[in-house]
Motif scaffolding. Sequence first.
Motif, PDB file in Angstrom:
ATOM      1  N   ARG A  19       0.841  -1.198   0.000  1.00 42.52           N
ATOM      2  CA  ARG A  19       0.000   0.000   0.000  1.00 42.52           C
ATOM      3  C   ARG A  19       0.877   1.250   0.000  1.00 42.52           C
ATOM      4  O   ARG A  19       1.925   1.277   0.645  1.00 42.52           O
ATOM      5  N   GLN A  21       0.315   4.256   1.276  1.00 37.50           N
ATOM      6  CA  GLN A  21       0.181   5.205   2.376  1.00 37.50           C
ATOM      7  C   GLN A  21       1.218   4.977   3.480  1.00 37.50           C
ATOM      8  O   GLN A  21       1.540   3.834   3.813  1.00 37.50           O
ATOM      9  N   ARG A  22       1.732   6.078   4.016  1.00 33.39           N
ATOM     10  CA  ARG A  22       2.602   6.055   5.182  1.00 33.39           C
ATOM     11  C   ARG A  22       2.178   7.196   6.106  1.00 33.39           C
ATOM     12  O   ARG A  22       1.911   8.309   5.650  1.00 33.39           O
ATOM     13  N   ASP A  26       1.597  11.243   5.333  1.00 30.91           N
ATOM     14  CA  ASP A  26       0.299  11.903   5.506  1.00 30.91           C
ATOM     15  C   ASP A  26       0.420  13.195   6.307  1.00 30.91           C
ATOM     16  O   ASP A  26      -0.348  14.140   6.094  1.00 30.91           O
ATOM     17  N   ARG A  31       0.514  16.711   1.963  1.00 26.54           N
ATOM     18  CA  ARG A  31       0.974  15.330   1.707  1.00 26.54           C
ATOM     19  C   ARG A  31       2.069  15.314   0.641  1.00 26.54           C
ATOM     20  O   ARG A  31       2.121  14.468  -0.251  1.00 26.54           O
ATOM     21  N   TYR A  34       4.087  12.318  -1.207  1.00 29.49           N
ATOM     22  CA  TYR A  34       3.451  11.463  -2.212  1.00 29.49           C
ATOM     23  C   TYR A  34       3.751  11.936  -3.632  1.00 29.49           C
ATOM     24  O   TYR A  34       3.502  11.207  -4.595  1.00 29.49           O
ATOM     25  N   SER A  40       6.594   6.306  -3.584  1.00 28.40           N
ATOM     26  CA  SER A  40       5.333   5.586  -3.747  1.00 28.40           C
ATOM     27  C   SER A  40       5.526   4.257  -4.460  1.00 28.40           C
ATOM     28  O   SER A  40       4.899   3.253  -4.120  1.00 28.40           O
ATOM     29  N   ASN A  43       6.977   1.732  -2.086  1.00 29.04           N
ATOM     30  CA  ASN A  43       5.971   1.278  -1.124  1.00 29.04           C
ATOM     31  C   ASN A  43       5.069   0.181  -1.687  1.00 29.04           C
ATOM     32  O   ASN A  43       4.505  -0.607  -0.928  1.00 29.04           O
ATOM     33  N   HIS A 116       8.563   2.739   5.942  1.00 29.77           N
ATOM     34  CA  HIS A 116       7.704   2.597   7.126  1.00 29.77           C
ATOM     35  C   HIS A 116       8.604   2.782   8.339  1.00 29.77           C
ATOM     36  O   HIS A 116       9.393   1.898   8.672  1.00 29.77           O
TER      37      HIS A 116
END
Length: 247
Positions: A19, A21-22, A26, A31, A34, A40, A43, A116
Motif C-alpha cells: 500500500r 500510504q505512510r 500523511d 501530503r 506522495y 510511492s 511502497n 515505514h
Amino acid sequence: MELECYPTADRPPEIVPGRPQRAWMDRFAARHPYRCLPLSMANTTGWEILCPMSFTAEWNGGVMQEDITLTPDRPHPEFHRFVMSHFSSGVVTMHPGYLFRTPPGWSVLAQGPPNHVKDGIQPLSGLVETDWLPFPFTMNWIFTRPGKVRFEKGEPFCFITVIKDREMADFQPVIRSMARNPELRGQYEAWEKHRAEFNRRIMRFEPEATKEAWQRFYFRGELPDETGPAPAEHVNKRRLKTPRFLG
C-alpha cells in the motif's frame, strides 16, 4: 508466473499488495512526499504481511533471550508462535506463516515495509532462494536502543518482493563522463535548467509556480528537453495482485 504461498500455521497472517500510504507522509503539508514517485513505487513494489494481533516489545539492553519481553494487548492463542525472542541481543523474531516458492531463478527479498518508520527498532533484510528451499524463513527486527516499541494489528511487519538476483553478478558497474553520451547530457542539462528556474519562481512566490507546486517530468515520464517521446514503459502506479486461495 506464480508466487506460491504455502501456509505453515493454522491461521497465517494476511498478505496484501503493498500500500502506498505512510503515516509520516500523511502528516506533511499537502501530503508533499506522495509527489515523490520513487517513494510511492517502492511502497507498492511487493506484498505486505500483516500483524495478526497488537503487541508491545520491550528490551532492557541485555544480550539474553529473556532480556526481551513480548506482551500482547489481549490473550491470543498464536502469539508466542508468531513472535518470540529467539536470537537474543535485542532481536525480535516474527514468523510470516508461509513457505514461499518462486519460479526457477527467482528469489524472495524479505525486508521491512519500505519507508515505514519505527522509532527504536530496525527491520533486518534477507534474500532467500525460494525456488528450491523446502522450509520457511523468519522476519527479524533489531532494537536500536533499550526501550519499548509497538506493533499494531494490521501493521505490516514483513514486506516481500521477488527478484532475479543471480543475474546481478553479470552486471559490471562503469563510471563514464557524461560527455561520452551527448544525448543524455543534453537531457540532464535541460532538466537542470528547468529545475533551477522553477525553484527561483517558487522562491519569488510567483502564482503560477506556486499553483503548480512541483515539477512532474518524472511522474509523467516526460523528457525535460521535449526533444523525444516519453518512454512507453514508464510506470507511475503499481497494482499487484491479491493472493488467491486455491486450497
